[in-house]
Design a protein around this motif. Sequence first.
Motif, PDB file in Angstrom:
ATOM      1  N   MET A  29      -2.191 -15.569 -50.965  1.00 14.82           N
ATOM      2  CA  MET A  29      -3.209 -14.542 -51.213  1.00 14.82           C
ATOM      3  C   MET A  29      -3.093 -13.395 -50.213  1.00 14.82           C
ATOM      4  N   LEU A  30      -2.772 -13.713 -48.967  1.00 12.75           N
ATOM      5  CA  LEU A  30      -2.567 -12.677 -47.960  1.00 12.75           C
ATOM      6  C   LEU A  30      -1.408 -11.767 -48.354  1.00 12.75           C
ATOM      7  N   PHE A  31      -0.321 -12.356 -48.818  1.00  9.95           N
ATOM      8  CA  PHE A  31       0.839 -11.555 -49.199  1.00  9.95           C
ATOM      9  C   PHE A  31       0.634 -10.828 -50.518  1.00  9.95           C
ATOM     10  N   PHE A  32      -0.137 -11.402 -51.448  1.00 14.67           N
ATOM     11  CA  PHE A  32      -0.472 -10.660 -52.665  1.00 14.67           C
ATOM     12  C   PHE A  32      -1.311  -9.434 -52.320  1.00 14.67           C
ATOM     13  N   GLY A  33      -2.203  -9.577 -51.343  1.00 17.69           N
ATOM     14  CA  GLY A  33      -3.001  -8.436 -50.890  1.00 17.69           C
ATOM     15  C   GLY A  33      -2.123  -7.353 -50.271  1.00 17.69           C
ATOM     16  N   GLN A  34      -1.162  -7.759 -49.463  1.00 19.82           N
ATOM     17  CA  GLN A  34      -0.242  -6.793 -48.865  1.00 19.82           C
ATOM     18  C   GLN A  34       0.606  -6.114 -49.935  1.00 19.82           C
ATOM     19  N   THR A  35       0.997  -6.874 -50.950  1.00 20.25           N
ATOM     20  CA  THR A  35       1.777  -6.293 -52.049  1.00 20.25           C
ATOM     21  C   THR A  35       0.984  -5.201 -52.739  1.00 20.25           C
ATOM     22  N   GLY A  36      -0.265  -5.495 -53.064  1.00 13.91           N
ATOM     23  CA  GLY A  36      -1.119  -4.488 -53.699  1.00 13.91           C
ATOM     24  C   GLY A  36      -1.311  -3.274 -52.812  1.00 13.91           C
ATOM     25  N   PHE A  37      -1.497  -3.495 -51.517  1.00 11.86           N
ATOM     26  CA  PHE A  37      -1.681  -2.395 -50.572  1.00 11.86           C
ATOM     27  C   PHE A  37      -0.454  -1.496 -50.533  1.00 11.86           C
ATOM     28  N   PHE A  38       0.724  -2.098 -50.411  1.00 12.00           N
ATOM     29  CA  PHE A  38       1.947  -1.300 -50.309  1.00 12.00           C
ATOM     30  C   PHE A  38       2.250  -0.548 -51.606  1.00 12.00           C
ATOM     31  N   VAL A  39       2.082  -1.200 -52.737  1.00 12.91           N
ATOM     32  CA  VAL A  39       2.378  -0.539 -54.008  1.00 12.91           C
ATOM     33  C   VAL A  39       1.371   0.582 -54.266  1.00 12.91           C
ATOM     34  N   LEU A  40       0.096   0.330 -54.015  1.00 10.28           N
ATOM     35  CA  LEU A  40      -0.919   1.375 -54.190  1.00 10.28           C
ATOM     36  C   LEU A  40      -0.638   2.555 -53.260  1.00 10.28           C
ATOM     37  N   LEU A  41      -0.282   2.269 -52.030  1.00 12.41           N
ATOM     38  CA  LEU A  41       0.000   3.319 -51.061  1.00 12.41           C
ATOM     39  C   LEU A  41       1.221   4.149 -51.455  1.00 12.41           C
ATOM     40  N   SER A  47       2.394  12.655 -47.106  1.00 10.95           N
ATOM     41  CA  SER A  47       3.516  13.253 -46.383  1.00 10.95           C
ATOM     42  C   SER A  47       4.268  12.140 -45.638  1.00 10.95           C
ATOM     43  N   GLU A  48       5.491  12.442 -45.251  1.00  9.11           N
ATOM     44  CA  GLU A  48       6.299  11.447 -44.552  1.00  9.11           C
ATOM     45  C   GLU A  48       5.652  11.058 -43.223  1.00  9.11           C
ATOM     46  N   ARG A  49       5.062  12.026 -42.555  1.00  8.97           N
ATOM     47  CA  ARG A  49       4.386  11.735 -41.289  1.00  8.97           C
ATOM     48  C   ARG A  49       3.219  10.778 -41.499  1.00  8.97           C
ATOM     49  N   MET A  50       2.473  10.978 -42.570  1.00 10.99           N
ATOM     50  CA  MET A  50       1.325  10.106 -42.841  1.00 10.99           C
ATOM     51  C   MET A  50       1.782   8.694 -43.191  1.00 10.99           C
ATOM     52  N   TYR A  51       2.887   8.575 -43.945  1.00  8.68           N
ATOM     53  CA  TYR A  51       3.427   7.243 -44.229  1.00  8.68           C
ATOM     54  C   TYR A  51       3.834   6.529 -42.944  1.00  8.68           C
ATOM     55  N   ILE A  52       4.413   7.256 -41.996  1.00 10.50           N
ATOM     56  CA  ILE A  52       4.804   6.665 -40.719  1.00 10.50           C
ATOM     57  C   ILE A  52       3.562   6.226 -39.936  1.00 10.50           C
ATOM     58  N   TYR A  53       2.517   7.050 -39.937  1.00  6.13           N
ATOM     59  CA  TYR A  53       1.272   6.686 -39.257  1.00  6.13           C
ATOM     60  C   TYR A  53       0.644   5.438 -39.873  1.00  6.13           C
ATOM     61  N   VAL A  54       0.628   5.375 -41.186  1.00  7.78           N
ATOM     62  CA  VAL A  54       0.052   4.208 -41.863  1.00  7.78           C
ATOM     63  C   VAL A  54       0.866   2.964 -41.542  1.00  7.78           C
ATOM     64  N   PHE A  55       2.189   3.080 -41.553  1.00 12.33           N
ATOM     65  CA  PHE A  55       3.027   1.927 -41.238  1.00 12.33           C
ATOM     66  C   PHE A  55       2.843   1.493 -39.786  1.00 12.33           C
ATOM     67  N   GLY A  56       2.712   2.436 -38.874  1.00 14.19           N
ATOM     68  CA  GLY A  56       2.445   2.102 -37.474  1.00 14.19           C
ATOM     69  C   GLY A  56       1.114   1.390 -37.304  1.00 14.19           C
ATOM     70  N   ALA A  57       0.096   1.837 -38.022  1.00 18.20           N
ATOM     71  CA  ALA A  57      -1.212   1.161 -37.970  1.00 18.20           C
ATOM     72  C   ALA A  57      -1.115  -0.241 -38.552  1.00 18.20           C
ATOM     73  N   TYR A  58      -0.379  -0.384 -39.646  1.00 19.16           N
ATOM     74  CA  TYR A  58      -0.172  -1.701 -40.254  1.00 19.16           C
ATOM     75  C   TYR A  58       0.507  -2.654 -39.267  1.00 19.16           C
ATOM     76  N   LEU A  59       1.564  -2.183 -38.590  1.00 18.95           N
ATOM     77  CA  LEU A  59       2.261  -3.028 -37.623  1.00 18.95           C
ATOM     78  C   LEU A  59       1.366  -3.405 -36.451  1.00 18.95           C
ATOM     79  N   THR A  60       0.537  -2.472 -35.996  1.00 21.23           N
ATOM     80  CA  THR A  60      -0.377  -2.762 -34.893  1.00 21.23           C
ATOM     81  C   THR A  60      -1.361  -3.861 -35.273  1.00 21.23           C
ATOM     82  N   VAL A  61      -1.939  -3.747 -36.456  1.00 25.58           N
ATOM     83  CA  VAL A  61      -2.893  -4.771 -36.922  1.00 25.58           C
ATOM     84  C   VAL A  61      -2.190  -6.108 -37.121  1.00 25.58           C
ATOM     85  N   PHE A  62      -0.983  -6.075 -37.696  1.00 20.88           N
ATOM     86  CA  PHE A  62      -0.244  -7.310 -37.920  1.00 20.88           C
ATOM     87  C   PHE A  62       0.073  -8.015 -36.604  1.00 20.88           C
TER      88      PHE A  62
END
Length: 81
Positions: A29-41, A47-62
Amino acid sequence: MERMFRVLGFWTGIFAIFFYMGDMHTAAMLFFGQTGFFVLLSYLKLSERMYIYVFGAYLTVFFAGFTYWTTFMMTPGAGGH
């Protein structure tokens, strides 16, 4: 850049299916949630900068969650034998 988030969604979906087949429903269920998050995103056309910021925030939380889990929640030596 949005294609890389679709790739992340694909691989987290594959892992979710494997976890589900292995009767690890919480992880699935955790990975299905991540799948939905990534596909929706990936369809937000950010912008490319915003995608990098979102990915950095994702890695920090992970990494914070993973460190908390392995430090305080896992029982040492409980290999499930």
